[in-house]
Design a protein around this motif. Structure first.
Motif, PDB file in Angstrom:
ATOM      1  N   GLU A  72      65.823  24.928  16.036  1.00  0.00           N
ATOM      2  CA  GLU A  72      65.137  25.789  17.009  1.00  0.00           C
ATOM      3  C   GLU A  72      65.655  27.224  16.977  1.00  0.00           C
ATOM      4  O   GLU A  72      65.453  27.972  17.944  1.00  0.00           O
ATOM      5  CB  GLU A  72      65.322  25.243  18.435  1.00  0.00           C
ATOM      6  N   HIS A  91      68.709  26.372  25.349  1.00  0.00           N
ATOM      7  CA  HIS A  91      67.530  25.512  25.372  1.00  0.00           C
ATOM      8  C   HIS A  91      67.977  24.097  25.713  1.00  0.00           C
ATOM      9  O   HIS A  91      68.928  23.589  25.118  1.00  0.00           O
ATOM     10  CB  HIS A  91      66.822  25.550  24.018  1.00  0.00           C
ATOM     11  N   HIS A  93      66.757  20.020  27.731  1.00  0.00           N
ATOM     12  CA  HIS A  93      65.720  19.084  28.169  1.00  0.00           C
ATOM     13  C   HIS A  93      66.164  18.444  29.482  1.00  0.00           C
ATOM     14  O   HIS A  93      66.348  17.227  29.561  1.00  0.00           O
ATOM     15  CB  HIS A  93      65.510  17.962  27.143  1.00  0.00           C
ATOM     16  N   HIS A 154      58.141  19.335  26.684  1.00  0.00           N
ATOM     17  CA  HIS A 154      59.355  19.466  25.877  1.00  0.00           C
ATOM     18  C   HIS A 154      60.610  19.719  26.730  1.00  0.00           C
ATOM     19  O   HIS A 154      61.479  18.859  26.824  1.00  0.00           O
ATOM     20  CB  HIS A 154      59.094  20.601  24.869  1.00  0.00           C
TER      21      HIS A 154
END
Ligand SMILES: [Zn+2]
Length: 195
Positions: A72, A91, A93, A154
Motif C-alpha cells: 500500500e 493505514h 482496519h 476496507h
C-alpha cells in the motif's frame, strides 16, 4: 530521533488495540522531502523490529532495507506528494471503523465535541482493490481538506505532521465509531452543533 523505533512502537499499539489483525495495516514516516520509512509487507505490525523497516523514495524505489515495502505504499506517497506539512501516514482496519466502511456509512461527527474538533471530516473514499493505483487515487479528493478518510469495504487511513498524531487520529476514530454505535443502540443520540 529514532523513527524506525517509533514505527515499531505505533505498530505494537495498533495491534494491541485491535486496529489491525494479522499482517494488516501499514505505517510510514517521511524523514526528508523524498525519503520515507515504511513498514514491510507480510509482517504483523505487532511484532516488528527496527531492521524490518524499509526506506523508499516517493516513487516507491527501495533505498534501504532487505524486505519488500508495504503493497500500500502508493496510499502513503500520494499523501506526501499532495501535502508538504504531512510527515506520517497510518493505514489500519479497526473493527468498528471498517464496519462503517463496509456499509458506506459516513461518520456523523455531531455526537461529541472531540469528534469534529480533533478528527474533522472522515468521508468514505470509493472502493478500489487494495494495493492498486486506483485505491491511491480514491483518496485524492480528501487529502488536502481532511485528516484522513475511510476506505470503502476496507478500513481507514489518517495523516498528520508526525506519526503519533496520525496514530491518535486512528485510535480516536475507532473510539468514536464504537461509542456512536453504542449510543444508537441504547437510545436516540442528542446532536450538538459542530461549529
Ligand atoms: Zn488495508
Amino acid at each position: 530521533m529514532n523513527y524506525a523505533a517509533d514505527i515499531c512502537e505505533i505498530g505494537r499499539r495498533m495491534y494491541q488495540r485491535e486496529l489491525v489483525a494479522s499482517n494488516d495495516g501499514n505505517i510510514s514516516i517521511r524523514i526528508d522531502k523524498n525519503k520515507v520509512l515504511i513498514t514491510p509487507t507480510l509482517t504483523s505490525k505487532g511484532f516488528m523490529k527496527e531492521e524490518d523497516i524499509i526506506m523508499i523514495d516517493l516513487d516507491g524505489n527501495v533505498i534501504k532495507g532487505s524486505k519488500k515495502p508495504s503493497s500500500e505504499y502508493l496510499l502513503h506517497t500520494t499523501v506526501y506528494k499532495m501535502r508538504d506539512d504531512v510527515n506520517a501516514v497510518v493505514h489500519a482496519h479497526p473493527v468498528t471503523v471498517s464496519a462503517f466502511a463496509i456499509t458506506g456509512r459516513a461518520v456523523d461527527m455531531s455526537y461529541m465535541p472531540e469528534a469534529f474538533m480533533s478528527l474533522g471530516l472522515f468521508p468514505v473514499a470509493k472502493y478500489a482493490r487494495p494495493g492498486t493505483e486506483a485505491l491511491a487515487k480514491s483518496i485524492e479528493p480528501f487529502v488536502k481538506i481532511c485528516n484522513g478518510c475511510l476506505l470503502a469495504n476496507h478500513g481507514a487511513v489518517s495523516w498528520a505532521k508526525d506519526v503519533y498524531s496520525a496514530y491518535y487520529l486512528m485510535e480516536q476514530l475507532e473510539f468514536y465509531c464504537k461509542t456512536s454505535i453504542l449510543a444508537e443502540r441504547i437510545g436516540t443520540p442528542n446532536i450538538i452543533p459542530v461549529i
